[in-house]
Write a protein that holds these residues in place. Sequence first.
Motif, PDB file in Angstrom:
ATOM      1  N   ARG A 121     -26.880  22.081 -27.350  1.00 35.68           N
ATOM      2  CA  ARG A 121     -26.610  23.371 -26.720  1.00 35.68           C
ATOM      3  C   ARG A 121     -27.177  24.533 -27.542  1.00 35.68           C
ATOM      4  N   GLY A 122     -27.128  24.407 -28.848  1.00 34.62           N
ATOM      5  CA  GLY A 122     -27.708  25.449 -29.689  1.00 34.62           C
ATOM      6  C   GLY A 122     -29.195  25.289 -29.917  1.00 34.62           C
ATOM      7  N   TRP A 123     -29.738  24.132 -29.575  1.00 35.97           N
ATOM      8  CA  TRP A 123     -31.157  23.835 -29.803  1.00 35.97           C
ATOM      9  C   TRP A 123     -32.014  24.222 -28.604  1.00 35.97           C
ATOM     10  N   ALA A 124     -31.602  23.840 -27.410  1.00 36.94           N
ATOM     11  CA  ALA A 124     -32.374  24.093 -26.191  1.00 36.94           C
ATOM     12  C   ALA A 124     -31.575  24.992 -25.264  1.00 36.94           C
ATOM     13  N   GLU A 125     -32.293  25.802 -24.499  1.00 33.91           N
ATOM     14  CA  GLU A 125     -31.624  26.676 -23.536  1.00 33.91           C
ATOM     15  C   GLU A 125     -31.129  25.897 -22.321  1.00 33.91           C
ATOM     16  N   GLU A 126     -31.881  24.872 -21.942  1.00 33.12           N
ATOM     17  CA  GLU A 126     -31.485  24.005 -20.828  1.00 33.12           C
ATOM     18  C   GLU A 126     -31.528  22.561 -21.315  1.00 33.12           C
ATOM     19  N   THR A 127     -30.411  21.848 -21.176  1.00 33.51           N
ATOM     20  CA  THR A 127     -30.351  20.441 -21.537  1.00 33.51           C
ATOM     21  C   THR A 127     -29.951  19.638 -20.306  1.00 33.51           C
ATOM     22  N   ARG A 175     -36.523  27.007 -22.900  1.00 37.28           N
ATOM     23  CA  ARG A 175     -36.746  25.748 -23.624  1.00 37.28           C
ATOM     24  C   ARG A 175     -35.833  24.680 -23.044  1.00 37.28           C
ATOM     25  N   THR A 176     -36.415  23.551 -22.682  1.00 39.04           N
ATOM     26  CA  THR A 176     -35.680  22.524 -21.940  1.00 39.04           C
ATOM     27  C   THR A 176     -35.744  21.198 -22.683  1.00 39.04           C
ATOM     28  N   ALA A 177     -34.597  20.542 -22.745  1.00 39.62           N
ATOM     29  CA  ALA A 177     -34.503  19.209 -23.333  1.00 39.62           C
ATOM     30  C   ALA A 177     -34.023  18.230 -22.274  1.00 39.62           C
ATOM     31  N   ALA A 210     -20.653  18.912 -19.846  1.00 36.51           N
ATOM     32  CA  ALA A 210     -21.594  19.596 -18.956  1.00 36.51           C
ATOM     33  C   ALA A 210     -21.022  20.901 -18.430  1.00 36.51           C
ATOM     34  N   ASP A 211     -21.907  21.892 -18.292  1.00 36.46           N
ATOM     35  CA  ASP A 211     -21.557  23.150 -17.630  1.00 36.46           C
ATOM     36  C   ASP A 211     -21.716  23.029 -16.121  1.00 36.46           C
ATOM     37  N   HIS A 251     -26.978  29.204 -23.010  1.00 35.38           N
ATOM     38  CA  HIS A 251     -27.537  27.856 -23.074  1.00 35.38           C
ATOM     39  C   HIS A 251     -26.617  26.928 -22.287  1.00 35.38           C
ATOM     40  N   ARG A 252     -27.212  25.998 -21.526  1.00 36.62           N
ATOM     41  CA  ARG A 252     -26.405  25.193 -20.609  1.00 36.62           C
ATOM     42  C   ARG A 252     -26.756  23.723 -20.710  1.00 36.62           C
ATOM     43  N   ILE A 253     -25.774  22.906 -20.335  1.00 29.22           N
ATOM     44  CA  ILE A 253     -25.962  21.463 -20.240  1.00 29.22           C
ATOM     45  C   ILE A 253     -25.725  21.065 -18.789  1.00 29.22           C
TER      46      ILE A 253
END
Length: 411
Positions: free
Chosen positions: A235-241, A150-152, A275-276, A119-121
Amino acid sequence: MMRVLLALPEPRSAALAAELDLEDVEVVAVVPEGAVLPLRSGIDVVVVTASRAVLTPALVDACDRAGVRIVPLGDGDPRLIARYGLSEPLPESARGWEVAAALLADAPRTNQLASPPPHRITAVWGPPGAPGRSTLSIQLAVELARTGRRTALVDADTVAPSIALLLGLSDDDPGIAAACRRAELGALDPDELTRLATAVDTSGGSIDVLGGINRPSRWPELSASRLSAALQACRGWAEETVVDVSAAFDADDEATYDLTGPRRHAATAAALAEADTIVAVASADPLGISRFLRDHAELRRLTGPTPVVVVVNQLRAGPLGLDARGQIRRTLERFGDIADVVFVPFDQRAADAALLHARPIADVVPRSPLVAGVRRLAARLSPTASATADSSRGSSRAARRLRPARAVQGA
Protein backbone atom coordinates in the motif's frame (compact mmCIF):
# COMPACT_ATOMS: atom_id res chain seq x y z
CA MET A 1 -18.73 29.93 -2.45
CA MET A 2 -20.93 27.82 -4.71
CA ARG A 3 -21.47 29.36 -8.17
CA VAL A 4 -24.84 28.53 -9.70
CA LEU A 5 -26.53 29.08 -13.05
CA LEU A 6 -30.34 29.19 -12.93
CA ALA A 7 -32.24 28.11 -16.05
CA LEU A 8 -35.85 28.34 -14.87
CA PRO A 9 -38.93 30.18 -16.14
CA GLU A 10 -39.74 33.61 -14.74
CA PRO A 11 -40.70 34.76 -12.17
CA ARG A 12 -39.49 31.59 -10.42
CA SER A 13 -35.84 32.10 -11.40
CA ALA A 14 -35.68 35.69 -10.11
CA ALA A 15 -37.29 34.78 -6.80
CA LEU A 16 -35.00 31.78 -6.31
CA ALA A 17 -31.94 33.87 -7.17
CA ALA A 18 -32.84 36.35 -4.44
CA GLU A 19 -33.38 33.56 -1.90
CA LEU A 20 -30.08 31.86 -2.80
CA ASP A 21 -28.24 35.16 -2.37
CA LEU A 22 -29.42 35.21 1.24
CA GLU A 23 -28.00 31.68 1.68
CA ASP A 24 -24.51 32.78 0.57
CA VAL A 25 -24.84 31.03 -2.81
CA GLU A 26 -23.56 33.06 -5.75
CA VAL A 27 -25.93 33.07 -8.74
CA VAL A 28 -23.66 33.67 -11.72
CA ALA A 29 -26.49 34.16 -14.21
CA VAL A 30 -30.21 33.68 -14.75
CA VAL A 31 -31.04 32.48 -18.27
CA PRO A 32 -34.09 31.09 -20.08
CA GLU A 33 -34.58 27.35 -20.02
CA GLY A 34 -33.18 26.73 -23.48
CA ALA A 35 -30.21 29.08 -23.17
CA VAL A 36 -27.93 27.01 -20.93
CA LEU A 37 -25.53 26.08 -23.73
CA PRO A 38 -22.83 27.04 -24.23
CA LEU A 39 -21.84 26.84 -20.58
CA ARG A 40 -20.32 29.94 -19.08
CA SER A 41 -17.03 29.78 -17.21
CA GLY A 42 -16.90 29.72 -13.44
CA ILE A 43 -20.01 27.57 -12.91
CA ASP A 44 -20.26 24.73 -10.41
CA VAL A 45 -23.96 23.84 -10.63
CA VAL A 46 -26.79 24.27 -13.14
CA VAL A 47 -30.34 24.31 -11.77
CA VAL A 48 -32.85 23.39 -14.47
CA THR A 49 -36.41 22.18 -14.89
CA ALA A 50 -36.73 18.38 -14.81
CA SER A 51 -38.24 17.99 -18.26
CA ARG A 52 -37.22 16.27 -21.48
CA ALA A 53 -37.14 19.59 -23.30
CA VAL A 54 -34.41 20.86 -20.97
CA LEU A 55 -32.55 17.70 -19.90
CA THR A 56 -31.19 16.83 -23.32
CA PRO A 57 -28.19 14.58 -24.06
CA ALA A 58 -26.29 17.66 -25.28
CA LEU A 59 -26.78 19.45 -21.96
CA VAL A 60 -25.81 16.44 -19.84
CA ASP A 61 -22.75 15.74 -22.00
CA ALA A 62 -21.60 19.37 -21.80
CA CYS A 63 -22.02 19.42 -18.02
CA ASP A 64 -20.14 16.15 -17.64
CA ARG A 65 -17.23 17.41 -19.71
CA ALA A 66 -17.06 20.68 -17.77
CA GLY A 67 -17.47 19.05 -14.36
CA VAL A 68 -20.72 20.95 -13.74
CA ARG A 69 -23.39 19.34 -11.58
CA ILE A 70 -27.03 19.29 -12.67
CA VAL A 71 -29.77 19.83 -10.07
CA PRO A 72 -33.29 19.27 -11.48
CA LEU A 73 -36.41 20.96 -10.11
CA GLY A 74 -40.00 19.83 -10.53
CA ASP A 75 -41.80 16.58 -11.23
CA GLY A 76 -39.74 15.05 -14.01
CA ASP A 77 -39.90 11.68 -15.71
CA PRO A 78 -38.30 9.18 -13.27
CA ARG A 79 -36.96 7.12 -16.17
CA LEU A 80 -35.25 10.17 -17.62
CA ILE A 81 -33.71 11.06 -14.27
CA ALA A 82 -32.50 7.49 -13.77
CA ARG A 83 -31.14 7.31 -17.31
CA TYR A 84 -28.84 10.27 -16.71
CA GLY A 85 -28.03 9.22 -13.14
CA LEU A 86 -29.18 12.53 -11.69
CA SER A 87 -30.14 13.10 -8.10
CA GLU A 88 -33.81 13.05 -7.19
CA PRO A 89 -35.48 16.29 -8.33
CA LEU A 90 -36.31 18.89 -5.72
CA PRO A 91 -39.92 20.08 -5.49
CA GLU A 92 -40.80 22.82 -7.95
CA SER A 93 -41.74 25.08 -5.03
CA ALA A 94 -38.50 24.41 -3.08
CA ARG A 95 -37.35 27.44 -1.13
CA GLY A 96 -33.90 28.92 -1.40
CA TRP A 97 -32.61 27.27 1.79
CA GLU A 98 -33.75 23.86 0.55
CA VAL A 99 -31.94 24.31 -2.76
CA ALA A 100 -28.83 25.60 -0.97
CA ALA A 101 -28.84 22.58 1.34
CA ALA A 102 -29.02 20.24 -1.66
CA LEU A 103 -26.20 22.10 -3.38
CA LEU A 104 -23.90 22.03 -0.38
CA ALA A 105 -24.66 18.40 0.49
CA ASP A 106 -22.44 17.15 -2.35
CA ALA A 107 -20.01 20.04 -2.53
CA PRO A 108 -16.40 18.71 -2.39
CA ARG A 109 -14.18 20.09 0.32
CA THR A 110 -11.20 22.09 -0.82
CA ASN A 111 -8.69 20.05 1.15
CA GLN A 112 -10.10 16.83 -0.34
CA LEU A 113 -9.60 18.12 -3.88
CA ALA A 114 -6.08 19.30 -3.08
CA SER A 115 -4.96 16.04 -1.46
CA PRO A 116 -3.67 13.26 -3.73
CA PRO A 117 -5.85 10.18 -4.26
CA PRO A 118 -5.16 7.46 -1.66
CA HIS A 119 -3.18 4.32 -2.34
CA ARG A 120 -5.57 1.39 -2.78
CA ILE A 121 -5.69 -2.38 -2.82
CA THR A 122 -8.16 -4.08 -5.18
CA ALA A 123 -8.79 -7.81 -4.73
CA VAL A 124 -10.13 -9.80 -7.70
CA TRP A 125 -12.17 -12.78 -6.53
CA GLY A 126 -14.50 -15.23 -8.24
CA PRO A 127 -16.13 -18.60 -7.52
CA PRO A 128 -14.69 -21.92 -8.76
CA GLY A 129 -14.97 -22.67 -12.44
CA ALA A 130 -12.45 -20.33 -14.11
CA PRO A 131 -14.56 -17.16 -14.47
CA GLY A 132 -11.46 -15.30 -15.67
CA ARG A 133 -10.01 -13.87 -12.45
CA SER A 134 -6.37 -13.87 -13.56
CA THR A 135 -7.05 -12.52 -17.05
CA LEU A 136 -9.20 -9.76 -15.61
CA SER A 137 -6.57 -8.96 -12.95
CA ILE A 138 -3.87 -8.50 -15.57
CA GLN A 139 -5.98 -6.33 -17.83
CA LEU A 140 -7.28 -4.28 -14.89
CA ALA A 141 -3.72 -3.59 -13.74
CA VAL A 142 -2.80 -2.43 -17.25
CA GLU A 143 -5.75 -0.05 -17.41
CA LEU A 144 -5.08 1.36 -13.92
CA ALA A 145 -1.46 1.95 -14.93
CA ARG A 146 -2.77 3.81 -17.97
CA THR A 147 -4.17 6.47 -15.61
CA GLY A 148 -0.61 7.37 -14.59
CA ARG A 149 -0.65 5.73 -11.15
CA ARG A 150 2.08 3.30 -10.14
CA THR A 151 0.46 -0.13 -10.28
CA ALA A 152 1.45 -3.46 -8.78
CA LEU A 153 -0.01 -6.88 -9.63
CA VAL A 154 0.13 -9.54 -6.92
CA ASP A 155 -0.65 -13.24 -7.41
CA ALA A 156 -1.98 -14.46 -4.04
CA ASP A 157 -3.79 -17.49 -5.50
CA THR A 158 -2.72 -20.52 -3.42
CA VAL A 159 -4.68 -23.04 -5.51
CA ALA A 160 -3.90 -22.28 -9.16
CA PRO A 161 -1.46 -19.34 -9.47
CA SER A 162 -1.08 -18.29 -13.10
CA ILE A 163 -0.08 -14.61 -13.38
CA ALA A 164 3.58 -15.38 -14.13
CA LEU A 165 2.67 -17.96 -16.78
CA LEU A 166 0.17 -15.64 -18.45
CA LEU A 167 2.79 -12.88 -18.69
CA GLY A 168 5.67 -15.12 -19.77
CA LEU A 169 7.66 -14.60 -16.55
CA SER A 170 9.91 -17.09 -14.81
CA ASP A 171 8.09 -19.40 -12.45
CA ASP A 172 11.07 -19.31 -10.08
CA ASP A 173 11.09 -15.57 -9.36
CA PRO A 174 10.86 -14.75 -5.63
CA GLY A 175 7.52 -12.94 -5.94
CA ILE A 176 4.93 -12.70 -3.21
CA ALA A 177 6.32 -15.66 -1.21
CA ALA A 178 9.63 -13.89 -0.66
CA ALA A 179 7.78 -10.67 0.14
CA CYS A 180 5.78 -12.49 2.81
CA ARG A 181 8.94 -13.87 4.39
CA ARG A 182 10.55 -10.43 4.45
CA ALA A 183 7.37 -8.91 5.86
CA GLU A 184 7.37 -11.41 8.73
CA LEU A 185 10.87 -10.24 9.63
CA GLY A 186 9.86 -6.57 9.39
CA ALA A 187 12.30 -6.01 6.52
CA LEU A 188 9.86 -5.31 3.68
CA ASP A 189 10.07 -1.74 2.41
CA PRO A 190 9.49 -0.11 -1.00
CA ASP A 191 13.07 -0.74 -2.09
CA GLU A 192 12.83 -4.40 -1.18
CA LEU A 193 9.50 -4.74 -2.99
CA THR A 194 11.01 -3.19 -6.10
CA ARG A 195 13.86 -5.72 -5.93
CA LEU A 196 11.51 -8.67 -5.53
CA ALA A 197 9.06 -7.57 -8.22
CA THR A 198 9.41 -7.93 -11.97
CA ALA A 199 8.70 -4.82 -14.04
CA VAL A 200 6.55 -5.59 -17.08
CA ASP A 201 6.21 -2.96 -19.81
CA THR A 202 2.69 -2.84 -21.26
CA SER A 203 0.74 -0.56 -23.55
CA GLY A 204 -0.66 1.17 -20.45
CA GLY A 205 2.71 1.66 -18.79
CA SER A 206 4.98 -0.38 -16.58
CA ILE A 207 3.45 -2.60 -13.88
CA ASP A 208 5.34 -4.31 -11.05
CA VAL A 209 4.46 -8.00 -10.81
CA LEU A 210 4.86 -10.13 -7.68
CA GLY A 211 4.38 -13.63 -9.03
CA GLY A 212 2.74 -16.40 -7.06
CA ILE A 213 4.00 -19.70 -5.69
CA ASN A 214 5.13 -22.17 -8.34
CA ARG A 215 3.60 -25.19 -6.60
CA PRO A 216 0.25 -25.32 -4.75
CA SER A 217 1.94 -27.30 -1.94
CA ARG A 218 3.75 -24.11 -0.91
CA TRP A 219 0.53 -22.54 0.33
CA PRO A 220 1.71 -22.39 4.00
CA GLU A 221 4.22 -19.70 2.95
CA LEU A 222 1.28 -17.33 2.32
CA SER A 223 -0.14 -17.30 5.82
CA ALA A 224 -2.72 -14.70 6.80
CA SER A 225 -0.37 -12.65 8.97
CA ARG A 226 2.44 -12.72 6.41
CA LEU A 227 0.24 -11.74 3.49
CA SER A 228 -1.50 -8.99 5.46
CA ALA A 229 1.86 -7.47 6.35
CA ALA A 230 3.06 -7.75 2.75
CA LEU A 231 -0.06 -6.06 1.38
CA GLN A 232 0.26 -3.26 3.92
CA ALA A 233 3.79 -2.69 2.63
CA CYS A 234 2.44 -2.73 -0.93
CA ARG A 235 0.00 0.00 0.00
CA GLY A 236 2.87 2.37 0.68
CA TRP A 237 4.85 1.17 -2.34
CA ALA A 238 2.31 1.33 -5.19
CA GLU A 239 -0.63 3.64 -5.71
CA GLU A 240 -2.74 0.80 -7.12
CA THR A 241 -2.29 -2.82 -6.02
CA VAL A 242 -4.34 -5.50 -7.81
CA VAL A 243 -4.42 -8.84 -5.98
CA ASP A 244 -5.53 -12.04 -7.70
CA VAL A 245 -6.91 -14.52 -5.14
CA SER A 246 -8.29 -18.04 -5.26
CA ALA A 247 -11.96 -18.94 -5.12
CA ALA A 248 -12.07 -20.77 -1.79
CA PHE A 249 -12.53 -19.06 1.56
CA ASP A 250 -11.17 -20.08 4.93
CA ALA A 251 -14.61 -20.90 6.32
CA ASP A 252 -14.23 -24.69 6.02
CA ASP A 253 -10.95 -24.66 7.94
CA GLU A 254 -12.63 -22.93 10.86
CA ALA A 255 -14.66 -26.08 11.46
CA THR A 256 -11.55 -28.19 12.09
CA TYR A 257 -10.11 -28.92 15.51
CA ASP A 258 -6.68 -27.52 14.66
CA LEU A 259 -7.32 -23.82 15.24
CA THR A 260 -3.68 -22.86 15.66
CA GLY A 261 -2.15 -24.40 12.56
CA PRO A 262 -1.98 -22.82 9.09
CA ARG A 263 -5.16 -22.77 7.08
CA ARG A 264 -5.35 -23.74 3.45
CA HIS A 265 -7.23 -20.69 2.18
CA ALA A 266 -6.18 -18.08 4.72
CA ALA A 267 -4.44 -16.06 1.99
CA THR A 268 -7.75 -15.41 0.22
CA ALA A 269 -9.46 -14.27 3.42
CA ALA A 270 -6.49 -12.06 4.33
CA ALA A 271 -6.38 -10.39 0.90
CA LEU A 272 -10.11 -9.74 0.98
CA ALA A 273 -9.82 -8.27 4.46
CA GLU A 274 -7.03 -5.89 3.40
CA ALA A 275 -8.75 -4.80 0.17
CA ASP A 276 -10.31 -1.37 -0.23
CA THR A 277 -12.41 -2.66 -3.14
CA ILE A 278 -13.33 -6.19 -4.18
CA VAL A 279 -14.01 -7.08 -7.81
CA ALA A 280 -16.24 -10.16 -7.76
CA VAL A 281 -16.12 -11.99 -11.10
CA ALA A 282 -18.85 -14.29 -12.39
CA SER A 283 -18.91 -16.25 -15.62
CA ALA A 284 -21.83 -15.41 -17.94
CA ASP A 285 -23.37 -18.87 -18.09
CA PRO A 286 -25.98 -20.66 -15.97
CA LEU A 287 -23.42 -22.68 -14.01
CA GLY A 288 -21.16 -19.67 -13.41
CA ILE A 289 -24.03 -17.47 -12.19
CA SER A 290 -25.29 -20.26 -9.92
CA ARG A 291 -21.85 -20.73 -8.36
CA PHE A 292 -21.44 -16.99 -7.93
CA LEU A 293 -24.76 -16.57 -6.14
CA ARG A 294 -23.93 -19.41 -3.74
CA ASP A 295 -20.61 -17.88 -2.71
CA HIS A 296 -21.55 -14.19 -2.91
CA ALA A 297 -23.46 -14.27 0.38
CA GLU A 298 -20.44 -15.77 2.15
CA LEU A 299 -18.21 -13.15 0.54
CA ARG A 300 -20.39 -10.36 1.92
CA ARG A 301 -20.36 -11.97 5.36
CA LEU A 302 -16.57 -12.11 5.44
CA THR A 303 -15.86 -8.68 3.99
CA GLY A 304 -18.55 -6.64 5.73
CA PRO A 305 -18.78 -3.05 4.47
CA THR A 306 -15.98 -3.33 1.88
CA PRO A 307 -17.34 -2.19 -1.51
CA VAL A 308 -17.91 -5.07 -3.93
CA VAL A 309 -18.10 -4.45 -7.68
CA VAL A 310 -19.80 -7.34 -9.46
CA VAL A 311 -18.36 -8.10 -12.91
CA VAL A 312 -19.99 -10.61 -15.25
CA ASN A 313 -17.21 -11.84 -17.52
CA GLN A 314 -17.31 -13.72 -20.83
CA LEU A 315 -20.71 -12.29 -21.79
CA ARG A 316 -22.09 -14.03 -24.88
CA ALA A 317 -25.41 -15.23 -26.23
CA GLY A 318 -24.44 -18.90 -26.59
CA PRO A 319 -25.31 -20.36 -23.17
CA LEU A 320 -28.30 -18.09 -22.54
CA GLY A 321 -29.78 -17.24 -25.93
CA LEU A 322 -31.26 -13.83 -26.66
CA ASP A 323 -30.97 -11.01 -24.14
CA ALA A 324 -28.22 -12.67 -22.12
CA ARG A 325 -27.43 -9.39 -20.40
CA GLY A 326 -31.03 -8.89 -19.30
CA GLN A 327 -31.42 -12.46 -18.07
CA ILE A 328 -28.28 -12.24 -15.96
CA ARG A 329 -29.22 -8.85 -14.56
CA ARG A 330 -32.67 -10.05 -13.53
CA THR A 331 -31.30 -13.25 -11.99
CA LEU A 332 -28.68 -11.44 -9.90
CA GLU A 333 -31.21 -8.88 -8.73
CA ARG A 334 -33.81 -11.48 -7.83
CA PHE A 335 -31.65 -14.04 -6.05
CA GLY A 336 -28.70 -11.94 -4.87
CA ASP A 337 -30.16 -8.44 -4.49
CA ILE A 338 -27.44 -7.24 -6.90
CA ALA A 339 -28.63 -4.36 -9.05
CA ASP A 340 -25.33 -2.81 -10.16
CA VAL A 341 -23.47 -5.09 -12.59
CA VAL A 342 -20.53 -4.49 -14.94
CA PHE A 343 -20.49 -6.65 -18.07
CA VAL A 344 -17.31 -7.64 -19.92
CA PRO A 345 -17.83 -9.14 -23.40
CA PHE A 346 -16.41 -12.50 -24.45
CA ASP A 347 -13.62 -12.35 -27.05
CA GLN A 348 -12.06 -15.77 -27.51
CA ARG A 349 -9.78 -14.72 -30.37
CA ALA A 350 -8.28 -11.90 -28.32
CA ALA A 351 -7.82 -14.16 -25.29
CA ASP A 352 -6.13 -16.81 -27.45
CA ALA A 353 -3.80 -14.21 -28.99
CA ALA A 354 -2.83 -12.99 -25.52
CA LEU A 355 -2.05 -16.57 -24.44
CA LEU A 356 -0.03 -17.19 -27.57
CA HIS A 357 2.16 -14.12 -27.04
CA ALA A 358 2.10 -14.22 -23.20
CA ARG A 359 1.08 -10.57 -23.13
CA PRO A 360 -1.91 -8.59 -21.80
CA ILE A 361 -4.83 -8.53 -24.20
CA ALA A 362 -4.54 -4.73 -24.58
CA ASP A 363 -1.03 -5.17 -26.01
CA VAL A 364 -2.03 -7.78 -28.59
CA VAL A 365 -5.59 -6.80 -29.57
CA PRO A 366 -6.04 -3.21 -28.35
CA ARG A 367 -9.44 -2.81 -30.03
CA SER A 368 -10.97 -5.89 -28.47
CA PRO A 369 -14.40 -5.33 -26.89
CA LEU A 370 -13.02 -7.18 -23.86
CA VAL A 371 -10.38 -4.49 -23.47
CA ALA A 372 -13.02 -1.78 -23.78
CA GLY A 373 -15.12 -3.45 -21.08
CA VAL A 374 -12.22 -3.68 -18.61
CA ARG A 375 -11.24 -0.10 -19.43
CA ARG A 376 -14.70 1.07 -18.40
CA LEU A 377 -14.34 -0.93 -15.20
CA ALA A 378 -10.96 0.68 -14.48
CA ALA A 379 -12.41 4.13 -15.12
CA ARG A 380 -15.11 3.37 -12.58
CA LEU A 381 -12.59 2.17 -9.99
CA SER A 382 -9.95 4.83 -10.57
CA PRO A 383 -9.96 7.65 -7.98
CA THR A 384 -8.58 10.00 -10.65
CA ALA A 385 -11.48 9.44 -13.07
CA SER A 386 -13.09 12.74 -14.04
CA ALA A 387 -16.66 13.43 -15.00
CA THR A 388 -18.57 10.56 -16.60
CA ALA A 389 -17.13 10.16 -20.04
CA ASP A 390 -17.88 6.78 -21.59
CA SER A 391 -20.52 6.16 -18.95
CA SER A 392 -24.26 5.78 -19.11
CA ARG A 393 -24.69 7.18 -15.62
CA GLY A 394 -24.57 10.81 -16.73
CA SER A 395 -24.13 13.29 -13.91
CA SER A 396 -24.15 10.66 -11.19
CA ARG A 397 -23.01 12.04 -7.85
CA ALA A 398 -21.23 8.81 -6.96
CA ALA A 399 -19.38 8.44 -10.26
CA ARG A 400 -18.26 12.04 -10.80
CA ARG A 401 -15.82 14.35 -9.10
CA LEU A 402 -16.38 18.01 -9.71
CA ARG A 403 -13.64 20.00 -11.41
CA PRO A 404 -13.44 23.76 -11.74
CA ALA A 405 -15.36 24.67 -14.86
CA ARG A 406 -13.04 27.56 -15.62
CA ALA A 407 -10.05 25.26 -16.07
CA VAL A 408 -12.00 23.00 -18.41
CA GLN A 409 -13.32 25.90 -20.45
CA GLY A 410 -9.78 27.31 -20.75
CA ALA A 411 -8.51 23.97 -22.02
